[in-house]
Write a protein that holds these residues in place. Structure first.
Motif, PDB file in Angstrom:
ATOM      1  N   LEU A   1       0.820  -1.214   0.000  1.00 52.45           N
ATOM      2  CA  LEU A   1       0.000   0.000   0.000  1.00 52.45           C
ATOM      3  C   LEU A   1       0.854   1.264   0.000  1.00 52.45           C
ATOM      4  CD1 LEU A   1      -2.724  -1.072   2.578  1.00 52.45           C
ATOM      5  CD2 LEU A   1      -2.858  -1.152   0.101  1.00 52.45           C
ATOM      6  N   SER A   2       2.063   1.171  -0.520  1.00 52.19           N
ATOM      7  CA  SER A   2       2.975   2.318  -0.452  1.00 52.19           C
ATOM      8  C   SER A   2       2.715   3.359  -1.532  1.00 52.19           C
ATOM      9  CB  SER A   2       4.423   1.833  -0.543  1.00 52.19           C
ATOM     10  OG  SER A   2       4.625   1.189  -1.789  1.00 52.19           O
ATOM     11  N   SER A   3       2.201   2.969  -2.682  1.00 49.63           N
ATOM     12  CA  SER A   3       1.987   3.934  -3.763  1.00 49.63           C
ATOM     13  C   SER A   3       0.557   3.795  -4.288  1.00 49.63           C
ATOM     14  CB  SER A   3       2.988   3.686  -4.890  1.00 49.63           C
ATOM     15  OG  SER A   3       2.726   2.445  -5.499  1.00 49.63           O
ATOM     16  N   PRO A   4       0.083   4.826  -5.008  1.00 49.15           N
ATOM     17  CA  PRO A   4      -1.270   4.733  -5.573  1.00 49.15           C
ATOM     18  C   PRO A   4      -1.428   3.582  -6.564  1.00 49.15           C
ATOM     19  CG  PRO A   4      -0.536   7.007  -5.563  1.00 49.15           C
ATOM     20  CD  PRO A   4       0.632   6.180  -5.156  1.00 49.15           C
ATOM     21  N   SER A   5      -0.375   3.289  -7.322  1.00 50.43           N
ATOM     22  CA  SER A   5      -0.488   2.179  -8.273  1.00 50.43           C
ATOM     23  C   SER A   5      -0.587   0.842  -7.538  1.00 50.43           C
ATOM     24  CB  SER A   5       0.706   2.168  -9.220  1.00 50.43           C
ATOM     25  OG  SER A   5       1.906   1.965  -8.499  1.00 50.43           O
ATOM     26  N   ALA A   6       0.103   0.729  -6.405  1.00 47.21           N
ATOM     27  CA  ALA A   6       0.003  -0.496  -5.619  1.00 47.21           C
ATOM     28  C   ALA A   6      -1.391  -0.651  -5.027  1.00 47.21           C
ATOM     29  CB  ALA A   6       1.052  -0.496  -4.514  1.00 47.21           C
ATOM     30  N   ILE A   7      -1.970   0.454  -4.586  1.00 45.37           N
ATOM     31  CA  ILE A   7      -3.338   0.414  -4.056  1.00 45.37           C
ATOM     32  C   ILE A   7      -4.320   0.036  -5.155  1.00 45.37           C
ATOM     33  CG2 ILE A   7      -5.194   1.810  -3.048  1.00 45.37           C
ATOM     34  CD1 ILE A   7      -3.001   3.412  -1.619  1.00 45.37           C
ATOM     35  N   PHE A   8      -4.135   0.617  -6.346  1.00 45.91           N
ATOM     36  CA  PHE A   8      -5.021   0.305  -7.472  1.00 45.91           C
ATOM     37  C   PHE A   8      -4.911  -1.166  -7.857  1.00 45.91           C
ATOM     38  CE2 PHE A   8      -5.807   0.001 -12.068  1.00 45.91           C
ATOM     39  CZ  PHE A   8      -7.133   0.367 -12.068  1.00 45.91           C
ATOM     40  N   SER A   9      -3.688  -1.706  -7.873  1.00 49.76           N
ATOM     41  CA  SER A   9      -3.530  -3.112  -8.234  1.00 49.76           C
ATOM     42  C   SER A   9      -4.138  -4.021  -7.161  1.00 49.76           C
ATOM     43  CB  SER A   9      -2.065  -3.451  -8.459  1.00 49.76           C
ATOM     44  OG  SER A   9      -1.341  -3.331  -7.261  1.00 49.76           O
ATOM     45  N   SER A  10      -4.075  -3.599  -5.893  1.00 49.44           N
ATOM     46  CA  SER A  10      -4.700  -4.390  -4.828  1.00 49.44           C
ATOM     47  C   SER A  10      -6.217  -4.412  -4.987  1.00 49.44           C
ATOM     48  CB  SER A  10      -4.342  -3.823  -3.461  1.00 49.44           C
ATOM     49  OG  SER A  10      -2.969  -3.907  -3.231  1.00 49.44           O
TER      50      SER A  10
ATOM     51  N   LYS B   1      -7.835  -3.826  -7.803  1.00 52.30           N
ATOM     52  CA  LYS B   1      -8.092  -4.554  -9.051  1.00 52.30           C
ATOM     53  C   LYS B   1      -8.025  -6.057  -8.816  1.00 52.30           C
ATOM     54  CE  LYS B   1      -6.102  -5.121 -13.601  1.00 52.30           C
ATOM     55  NZ  LYS B   1      -4.982  -4.742 -14.447  1.00 52.30           N
ATOM     56  N   GLY B   2      -7.065  -6.495  -7.996  1.00 49.07           N
ATOM     57  CA  GLY B   2      -6.951  -7.907  -7.676  1.00 49.07           C
ATOM     58  C   GLY B   2      -8.130  -8.419  -6.880  1.00 49.07           C
ATOM     59  N   PHE B   3      -8.793  -7.517  -6.162  1.00 46.28           N
ATOM     60  CA  PHE B   3      -9.977  -7.909  -5.401  1.00 46.28           C
ATOM     61  C   PHE B   3     -11.128  -8.279  -6.331  1.00 46.28           C
ATOM     62  CE2 PHE B   3     -13.762  -6.650  -2.836  1.00 46.28           C
ATOM     63  CZ  PHE B   3     -13.629  -7.596  -1.850  1.00 46.28           C
ATOM     64  N   PHE B   4     -11.231  -7.594  -7.467  1.00 47.27           N
ATOM     65  CA  PHE B   4     -12.317  -7.860  -8.408  1.00 47.27           C
ATOM     66  C   PHE B   4     -11.943  -8.893  -9.457  1.00 47.27           C
ATOM     67  CE2 PHE B   4     -13.497  -3.649  -6.824  1.00 47.27           C
ATOM     68  CZ  PHE B   4     -14.800  -3.910  -6.453  1.00 47.27           C
ATOM     69  N   MET B   5     -10.673  -9.025  -9.765  1.00 48.96           N
ATOM     70  CA  MET B   5     -10.230  -9.984 -10.767  1.00 48.96           C
ATOM     71  C   MET B   5     -10.022 -11.335 -10.106  1.00 48.96           C
ATOM     72  SD  MET B   5     -10.058  -8.150 -13.501  1.00 48.96           S
ATOM     73  CE  MET B   5      -8.926  -8.763 -14.690  1.00 48.96           C
ATOM     74  N   SER B   6     -10.270 -12.392 -10.872  1.00 48.03           N
ATOM     75  CA  SER B   6     -10.089 -13.723 -10.298  1.00 48.03           C
ATOM     76  C   SER B   6      -8.675 -14.203 -10.570  1.00 48.03           C
ATOM     77  CB  SER B   6     -11.103 -14.706 -10.880  1.00 48.03           C
ATOM     78  OG  SER B   6     -10.894 -14.840 -12.259  1.00 48.03           O
ATOM     79  N   GLY B   7      -8.092 -14.812  -9.573  1.00 48.52           N
ATOM     80  CA  GLY B   7      -6.754 -15.371  -9.706  1.00 48.52           C
ATOM     81  C   GLY B   7      -6.841 -16.873  -9.824  1.00 48.52           C
ATOM     82  N   ASN B   8      -5.706 -17.517  -9.730  1.00 48.60           N
ATOM     83  CA  ASN B   8      -5.678 -18.970  -9.852  1.00 48.60           C
ATOM     84  C   ASN B   8      -6.256 -19.661  -8.621  1.00 48.60           C
ATOM     85  OD1 ASN B   8      -4.471 -18.722 -12.318  1.00 48.60           O
ATOM     86  ND2 ASN B   8      -2.395 -18.877 -11.513  1.00 48.60           N
ATOM     87  N   SER B   9      -5.877 -19.186  -7.450  1.00 51.96           N
ATOM     88  CA  SER B   9      -6.261 -19.907  -6.243  1.00 51.96           C
ATOM     89  C   SER B   9      -7.279 -19.185  -5.374  1.00 51.96           C
ATOM     90  CB  SER B   9      -5.008 -20.194  -5.406  1.00 51.96           C
ATOM     91  OG  SER B   9      -4.442 -18.970  -4.981  1.00 51.96           O
ATOM     92  N   LYS B  10      -7.543 -17.916  -5.644  1.00 48.60           N
ATOM     93  CA  LYS B  10      -8.477 -17.202  -4.775  1.00 48.60           C
ATOM     94  C   LYS B  10      -9.768 -16.855  -5.518  1.00 48.60           C
ATOM     95  CE  LYS B  10      -6.713 -12.578  -5.604  1.00 48.60           C
ATOM     96  NZ  LYS B  10      -6.324 -11.346  -5.014  1.00 48.60           N
ATOM     97  N   LYS B  11     -10.836 -16.737  -4.773  1.00 53.56           N
ATOM     98  CA  LYS B  11     -12.114 -16.372  -5.364  1.00 53.56           C
ATOM     99  C   LYS B  11     -12.239 -14.854  -5.363  1.00 53.56           C
ATOM    100  CE  LYS B  11     -15.700 -18.861  -4.335  1.00 53.56           C
ATOM    101  NZ  LYS B  11     -16.758 -19.497  -3.566  1.00 53.56           N
TER     102      LYS B  11
END
Length: 151
Positions: free
Chosen positions: A33-42, A44-54
């Motif tokens: 959570l150090s930069s705005p891009s890191a916050i945005f990717s976090s 974004k990862g919450f809404f996008m589906s990954g391999n192991s997480k829902k």
């Protein structure tokens, strides 16, 4: 998860290990959570589906319609009617808790509750008890009596 310790030294070692893990997790969280891009990717990862997480979207789409409706209706009812004049923090807590409760509501749970209520009324009707608790007399047909002319 419970561990048994035979000495005080083992307990102190486990406490130190947990403190180190806590520090590592705090550092990883600060880094993510150090930069705005890191916050945005976090986010974004919450809404996008990954391999192991829902993800949130797949979680919402995999629930039945009754659960999704309950996720919106329960907080609106609780905050709009029951806790109408409460403060912001109370309404936020009620919304959070009602969202957790709404996840437990599904069509199987509702149909199970309705079947239990239906069973209660069916048992009451079959036992001959009226709504006021008074026993009613039922006509019981035992068939054609043996002394009748048609026998």
């Amino acid at each position: 998860m419970e561990k048994s310790f035979s000495s005080l030294a083992e307990l102190q070692a486990e406490i130190d290990l947990l403190k180190v893990r806590n520090f590592q997790q705090e550092e990883a969280l600060k880094e993510s959570l150090s930069s705005p891009s890191a916050i945005f990717s976090s986010v974004k990862g919450f809404f996008m589906s990954g391999n192991s997480k829902k993800s949130l979207t797949s979680d919402l789409l995999n629930q039945d319609i009754l659960t999704n409706v309950a996720r919106f209706v329960i907080p609106l009812f609780m905050n709009g009617i029951v806790f109408k004049k409460s403060g912001f923090i109370t309404k936020t807590l009620i919304t959070f808790l009602s969202q957790k409760v709404a996840k437990q509501v599904n069509s199987n749970a509702v149909s199970g509750i309705l079947d239990k209520v239906k069973g209660i009324f069916a048992n009451r009707k079959s036992s001959g008890v009226s709504n006021f608790g008074v026993k009613t007399r039922r006509h019981v047909d035992y068939g054609i009596p043996p002394d009748s002319e048609s026998y």
